[in-house]
Design an enzyme around this catalytic site. Sequence first.
Site, PDB file in Angstrom:
ATOM      1  CB  CYS A  11      33.850  78.251  54.686  1.00  0.00           C
ATOM      2  SG  CYS A  11      32.225  78.240  55.465  1.00  0.00           S
ATOM      3  CG  HIS A  14      36.062  81.241  56.604  1.00  0.00           C
ATOM      4  ND1 HIS A  14      35.153  82.030  55.945  1.00  0.00           N
ATOM      5  CD2 HIS A  14      35.343  80.296  57.268  1.00  0.00           C
ATOM      6  CE1 HIS A  14      33.932  81.582  56.202  1.00  0.00           C
ATOM      7  NE2 HIS A  14      34.025  80.534  56.997  1.00  0.00           N
ATOM      8  CG  ASN A  17      30.793  82.016  58.252  1.00  0.00           C
ATOM      9  OD1 ASN A  17      30.997  82.045  57.035  1.00  0.00           O
ATOM     10  ND2 ASN A  17      31.093  80.973  58.995  1.00  0.00           N
TER      11      ASN A  17
END
Length: 330
Positions: free
Chosen positions: A116, A257, A287
């Site tokens: 990520c 994020h 996500n």
Amino acid sequence: MLKSVRAAITGFGSYLPTKILSNADLERLVDTNDEWIVQRTGIRERRVAAVGESSATMAAEAGKRACANAGVDPKEVDLVICASITPETICPSTACFVQRDLGCKPAAAFDLSAACSGFVYSLSVARGLIESGQFKKCLVIGTETLSRFTDYTDRGSCIIFGDGAGAVLLQPTEEANKGIQYTVLKADGDGFDYIITPAGGSRLPASHETVDQKMHFLKMRGREVYKFAIEKMQWLMEDCMNACGLSVEDVDLVVPHQVNIRIIESATSKLKFPIDKVYVNIDRFGNTSAASIPIALEEAQRLGRMKPGSTVLLAAFGAGLTWAGAVIKV
Ligand code: COA
């Protein structure tokens, strides 16, 4: 006297598959419910790639859109970096597929794996390569087809992930008050098993057994990741502001994020960031790992949440464990 060169973002692009996977859809797959998912994560729906779509096809489309946004012919791109934990193939890199699709031969092309944090890591690498004078038009892309690596019988992880790609075009600028001002990259390999795709690499090659045991899917220790993420997100924001001499008032937008709304709200509220300075789209896209920040950046620019001159802070964390932050002047 030589003027110092900075890497400026001149174009933003994204690609989201049209197919929506809602919380109601997930209720039909695992023992969960819309209320639990919304309360615990902030996610209402996520996108899922269609047959024929994959990390490279979505990345190429996002890259083309970033070039169009910058008014640059994709054939002029001289470097393509793709950040992904769901690459097109293990070999060759996703970036080579993208380069072929964009028609920008013989641009350099490689993938960067930092989960990520991969987009911010890639931004930092591209920044260095542009500031050194080696490259002039660099596409940095985060792209993920997480639906192909998600175990839709595991309610602890399948509610989180979504597919998509986001891209920025970086070009040199001599304006001191524009471009990437600061980046910070960190990792702690002791946490390698917090989020891991156990099989399919040299450590545990594919076998009947690895397939039967679902070891090609992402495994996540959600609670531990949660604690790590809150701590690192706060640290990243503080480090970025200290390094650039910024106060909360000086930052126009935080693009974190898109990990979990509770993590985002907890970390930003501790630093007293008003929520209207924090970009959130996790409700619609879930996500998307390395793609989450560039997807959010494109949307924020298109919706007028960042304007020329805006100071934007990026904060990402993920498998590895890795964490990375950046301050950019739009
Ligand atoms: N639906 C309903 N109940 C669920 C559920 C689901 N999808 N998933 C877990 N539960 C249950 C658990 O079984 C547990 O029940 P119990 O108390 O009876 O044992 C309870 O809900 C709480 O589980 P827990 O794992 O503590 O939930 P949580 O509040 O930590 O939320 C995550 C789980 C995954 C949403 C959260 O930990 C998270 O977002 N972590 C970060 C993960 C991440 O973003 N990773 C990506 C890499 S950056």
